[in-house]
Design an enzyme around this catalytic site. Sequence first.
Site, short mmCIF file in Angstrom:
data_model
loop_
_atom_site.label_atom_id
_atom_site.label_comp_id
_atom_site.label_asym_id
_atom_site.label_seq_id
_atom_site.Cartn_x
_atom_site.Cartn_y
_atom_site.Cartn_z
CB THR A 754 -0.94 0.01 1.22
OG1 THR A 754 -0.18 -0.15 2.42
CG2 THR A 754 -1.95 -1.13 1.12
CB CYS A 755 4.03 2.28 1.54
SG CYS A 755 5.12 0.92 1.13
#
Length: 788
Positions: A754-755
């Site tokens: 997700t980052c």
Amino acid sequence: SGEEIIVKLPSIMFGRKKASKDQDKNNSPRRQDSSGSNGNDHRLSGSSQLSKNSAASSKYSRSPASRGFSGGAGAMSVAGNTATFRVQIPPNVKPGDEFQVYAGSKVVRVRAPKDCKPGQSLQISVPVDPNDKEKEKAGANMQDAVPDSENVTKIPNQTLAPGEMPAYMVRIPEGVRPGTQFPVTIGGQQLMVTCPNMARPGNSVRITPPPPTNKDGADGKPFANRRPQRIANPNKQNDKTQMFEVIVPKGVQPGQPFALLAGGVRVLVTCPSNATPGQKIRFHLPIALVNRAEGPKSKLAEIKLSYDKDGWTRTIRATDMKFQWTRFDHQGGVDTRTRFDTERSAYVRKLDFLDDNDRMRSGRVSLVNPDRGVVDSNIKGINGEELVSYSDIASAQMKSYEDKIQWFQDTCAQLCVEWNEGHMRMNVRREFLLSDSMQAVMSLSAKDLRKVWRFEFIGEAGIDAGGLAREWFELVTEECFDPAMGLWQPCATNQMCLQINPASEISCPDDHLYYFRFIGRVMGKAMFDRQLVKGHMVKHLYKHILGWPIMFNDLKDVDEDYYNSLKGLKDMGADVVYVGLDFTVSEEALGVKNTVELIPNGANVSVTEENLPEYIEACLKYFMLGRCEKQINELLLGFFDVIPEPLLTIFDFQELELLMCGLPEIDMQDWMDNTEYSGEYDREGPNHQVCKWFWEVVSDFEHEMRVRLLQFVTATSGVPAGGFGSLQGNDGNIRKFTVHGVTLETCVYPRSHTCFNRIDLPLYEDKEELEEKLRIAITMASTGFDIE
């Protein structure tokens, strides 16, 4: 001089009139004696630690105050021919002094009671202006408070005789069997429809609703504003139980829980103290639970049921019929390990209410082992009757997202206070929106929070038929979630997600906790009234609201660098002692560092290989709750002032975000045009066969599943205002959606980072396998199960 000056601030023009018998009654101030109640009492609540003299403030400006006048913004409870207002005593007003306030369209004079102080709240009652009553009735008739159910469609182009009611097509919901009834709302009426013998869920039946007995309905209430009749659960069978007999499994000790299926329901049973493995024991379950209606389950529910042997599952405790989280091992048995494990251990938010204060409850939040974080499995109405039973909730948990929403909204309509029992008129000034709104909302009781709210922007013409309410929720939540306010800050791993600012007290030293209680109430009321909020929170806050298990992996969504550093300590073995760690963490605010002990005397406890699990456990608890414990405590207390906690057990945290923030509009072409490719797909990019399959599958997804894919890869359902080309990474720079190719030996299921807004997509051999594995990966992301 014999003249009386009436000042209406700030957006109404100044008026100067001479007091006389001929003075316009609508503008003549009335003296209203008030029985004062200490307004501070309902702001202070046990461990909440709210400021005694906190004055609701706006980041733009504070409400003006001058002696002899109190701004007319606030909440007004309307019932019958009287209206109740809650107003604040202005600065410099002493006991016995008079000051003026707005009361709807009037200005009234109030005498300050004995023992009162500026800043305290008073409750006054005044006759309702007939003109205001007509406005309320007009708004009520226009308000789309109870729209037709989503499964109802009016048949077009009907030729109707005078007095004849139009016909509708009604889609049969999931879980309904032939011969059973289900509720629908048509034209403000709640009707019970019987499923025909040959019909199945998904089929449509034609019905003609009965006409109302008169223009305004049988009870005189406007027909268009009629809410569903509040009735007790018609299928209630709590007093009837069925006995089950089971053999205690091998390895189960007295007092140890074990799970089993009874009538198709997963139940948690505790082995009696005098029983041993191989011995038969008996227990009772309500018939309503084990004989609940069976119907087709949603696709997501079917996937979850297929993979629930190794993961956290909500079960029913046979001892008290409460929901409890239970982790099962690979053999389907209950996992009873007690020492912290980064792969399997979890903690659940527990909120203990310390009193039953109707206006401002106090409570204490903590992270506990899942067996202690239990939730009631039924919901009671205003009069104490059971509206929803455990079998209703268990059935609703298996519904599709759309049917869950309908069930949730129908239940909220049952909990809503009837219009003729009283409603709230919320008067606010646009230039002091936040301070006025806080004063109004925080003065309300639990019952007031479940009344119908009508909004009025002081000095602006308009009748609230739904539009003003939507505008109020949007503006208030947008201002509250603005990082410039100092209460929230962007998440380190995703700039589109907001997390609580641990240093919020610096920005709002007197009333930051008061703000979070207010935000919780507004979020709960938005869900209750089918409104949306303007702010996407980090995942673990949605889990806290739901009471879902918090695991070590959740730390990655808050601070991935810190997560990786803790994870790396496990690989150091005995050498971890040379890092020089102790049981403390350092926090920095405005350049000032502060050391926080994770355990008592933590500064004197060194981290070793032996106590490393306890150190990681303490760090997890601190970052998931401890550093913002007071703020989260107030947020939850405010939220549950409106929404009963059992009502939320039907949702997962992804669905909760969608319900609160809405389903975004997704432009598939913009998504594909702003996607990058790496790894095995670097050379061919979108022309690679697997990538073509991927976009074909995503294009065929229903809208909800597309949004879930977006949540899976980016950790939020939000789409930037500038489209997918504006997606940001954890460093605040543009990081477009990325499809990264990996071999099947690397992983079997798609994985997300997700980052980086990246999905690792294996090199599948056919489109069908890709779709199957992608659906499973997206679905299981909300369970905490290990699908590798």
